[in-house]
Design a protein around this motif. Structure first.
Motif, PDB file in Angstrom:
ATOM      1  N   PHE A 258     -29.168-103.566 -87.633  1.00 11.13           N
ATOM      2  CA  PHE A 258     -29.635-103.175 -86.305  1.00 11.13           C
ATOM      3  C   PHE A 258     -30.918-102.341 -86.430  1.00 11.13           C
ATOM      4  O   PHE A 258     -31.124-101.614 -87.396  1.00 11.13           O
ATOM      5  N   HIS A 259     -31.777-102.464 -85.434  1.00  9.82           N
ATOM      6  CA  HIS A 259     -33.078-101.794 -85.439  1.00  9.82           C
ATOM      7  C   HIS A 259     -32.924-100.283 -85.249  1.00  9.82           C
ATOM      8  O   HIS A 259     -32.082 -99.825 -84.477  1.00  9.82           O
ATOM      9  N   GLY A 260     -33.799 -99.530 -85.908  1.00  9.84           N
ATOM     10  CA  GLY A 260     -33.802 -98.085 -85.761  1.00  9.84           C
ATOM     11  C   GLY A 260     -34.335 -97.657 -84.406  1.00  9.84           C
ATOM     12  O   GLY A 260     -35.313 -98.215 -83.905  1.00  9.84           O
ATOM     13  N   MET A 261     -33.703 -96.640 -83.820  1.00  5.86           N
ATOM     14  CA  MET A 261     -34.099 -96.145 -82.506  1.00  5.86           C
ATOM     15  C   MET A 261     -35.363 -95.294 -82.565  1.00  5.86           C
ATOM     16  O   MET A 261     -36.150 -95.263 -81.619  1.00  5.86           O
ATOM     17  N   VAL A 266     -40.159 -98.318 -77.105  1.00  3.65           N
ATOM     18  CA  VAL A 266     -39.185 -98.585 -76.039  1.00  3.65           C
ATOM     19  C   VAL A 266     -37.842 -97.967 -76.439  1.00  3.65           C
ATOM     20  O   VAL A 266     -37.649 -96.771 -76.346  1.00  3.65           O
ATOM     21  N   ASN A 267     -36.915 -98.770 -76.892  1.00  2.00           N
ATOM     22  CA  ASN A 267     -35.615 -98.279 -77.341  1.00  2.00           C
ATOM     23  C   ASN A 267     -35.010 -99.346 -78.231  1.00  2.00           C
ATOM     24  O   ASN A 267     -35.594-100.440 -78.397  1.00  2.00           O
ATOM     25  N   ALA A 268     -33.865 -99.065 -78.806  1.00  2.00           N
ATOM     26  CA  ALA A 268     -33.186-100.053 -79.642  1.00  2.00           C
ATOM     27  C   ALA A 268     -31.710 -99.685 -79.750  1.00  2.00           C
ATOM     28  O   ALA A 268     -31.367 -98.661 -80.327  1.00  2.00           O
ATOM     29  N   PHE A 269     -30.852-100.501 -79.158  1.00  2.00           N
ATOM     30  CA  PHE A 269     -29.407-100.362 -79.285  1.00  2.00           C
ATOM     31  C   PHE A 269     -28.783-101.658 -78.790  1.00  2.00           C
ATOM     32  O   PHE A 269     -29.500-102.584 -78.376  1.00  2.00           O
TER      33      PHE A 269
END
Length: 302
Positions: A258-261, A266-269
């Motif tokens: 999963f991508h780091g926040m 923007v964001n990543a979750f």
């Protein structure tokens, strides 16, 4: 006799119908590498923005009926006082929350390192969580580490592993990575063997990838993959650490990085829905959505 026969027939039909019903989908929230710190930006990492991103993520999670939320490590970047800002936000989650230890979570003053696991609300640094017919195995990839506190036995095992890795020109033993020790390996084997017997589907969660570019993996990534590969119950490995994210399927196991926040404008979750035959990932921000088919079994079960 006829009435009794009809009764048993109806009972049998009801039992068959009940057992044939598909299991209830399990819904998860997933985030990783929030890496908050009250410090100036470094490259693409704007550490102070992580609080606003995390608040938005938690609001999104709280608006949905989730069975659990997993943070895949690196809540903070460094400094012990960073926890004072970030932990109260995680406590706002409505769903049960399960943290996975990351390497940056231990990048704090030496006198506080021993407190991290308890501070995260954990009794043990690796553990199992059950939801329906799914088993989630949370591993501590900092078991052998340059940053997490180490016993004499851990230091000895770590140093031997690192020497062996570099002598064979494997460069996974970089200081930003970590490894799984022998004791934790035995626990993992026990959990997987029991899951096979019980017909559970397993997702393993660890901060570190098994395979990622630029040596951002577990020290003993190949060995751990060889350990889990024969178990048909293992459906996926969820991880963070390598902030650019990634995905591959290897021998029927979905390896989802999963991508780091922290380092995105923007964001990543993500939210993840687990059905009887699929892993459905709904990405937010730069996290892509994926539909991953679960393989029922593989011919090389142990």
């Amino acid at each position: 006799m006829l009435k009794r026969g009809i009764f048993f027939l109806c009972t049998a039909v009801m039992w068959i119908t009940a057992t044939a019903q598909p299991s209830k989908p399990i819904r998860l929230g997933i985030l990783t590498d929030c890496q908050y710190c009250d410090c100036d930006p470094l490259g693409s990492r704007n550490y102070r923005l992580s609080t606003a991103k995390l608040d938005s993520c938690i609001d999104t999670f709280n608006a949905q009926p989730l069975d659990a939320v997993f943070s895949l490590g690196d809540m903070i970047d460094h400094r012990y006082e960073s926890y004072d800002t970030i932990l109260p936000r995680f406590r706002n989650l409505k769903a049960p929350f399960y943290p996975v230890p990351g390497n940056h979570d231990f990048m704090i003053e030496k006198e506080y390192k021993q407190t991290v696991i308890a501070l995260l609300g954990l009794q043990n640094d690796y553990y199992a969580v059950e939801r329906g017919d799914w088993l989630f195995l949370v591993l501590n990839g900092n078991d052998l580490s340059y940053f997490a506190p180490q016993s004499k036995a851990q230091k000895k095992e770590r140093n031997a592993m690192i020497t062996d890795l570099f002598s064979t020109l494997r460069f996974t033993a970089m200081p930003w990575n970590g490894g799984i020790g022998k004791v934790q390996e035995q626990w993992l084997i026990q959990q997987l063997s029991k899951a096979e017997e019980q017909g559970k589907k397993v997702i393993i969660l660890c901060h570190f990838p098994l395979f990622a570019p630029h040596n951002h993996t577990l020290f003993n990534n190949r060995e751990i993959f060889a350990l889990i590969q024969p178990y048909s119950c293992v459906k996926a490995w969820f991880c963070g650490h390598y902030h650019a994210g990634g995905y591959q399927e290897t021998d029927g196991i979905h390896l989802v990085n999963f991508h780091g926040m922290v380092d995105t404008p923007v964001n990543a979750f993500a939210t993840v829905t687990l059905t009887s035959d699929s892993i459905l990932i709904k990405g937010y921000g730069r996290e892509p959505s994926r539909k991953l088919k679960i393989r029922d079994s593989r011919p090389d079960n142990p």
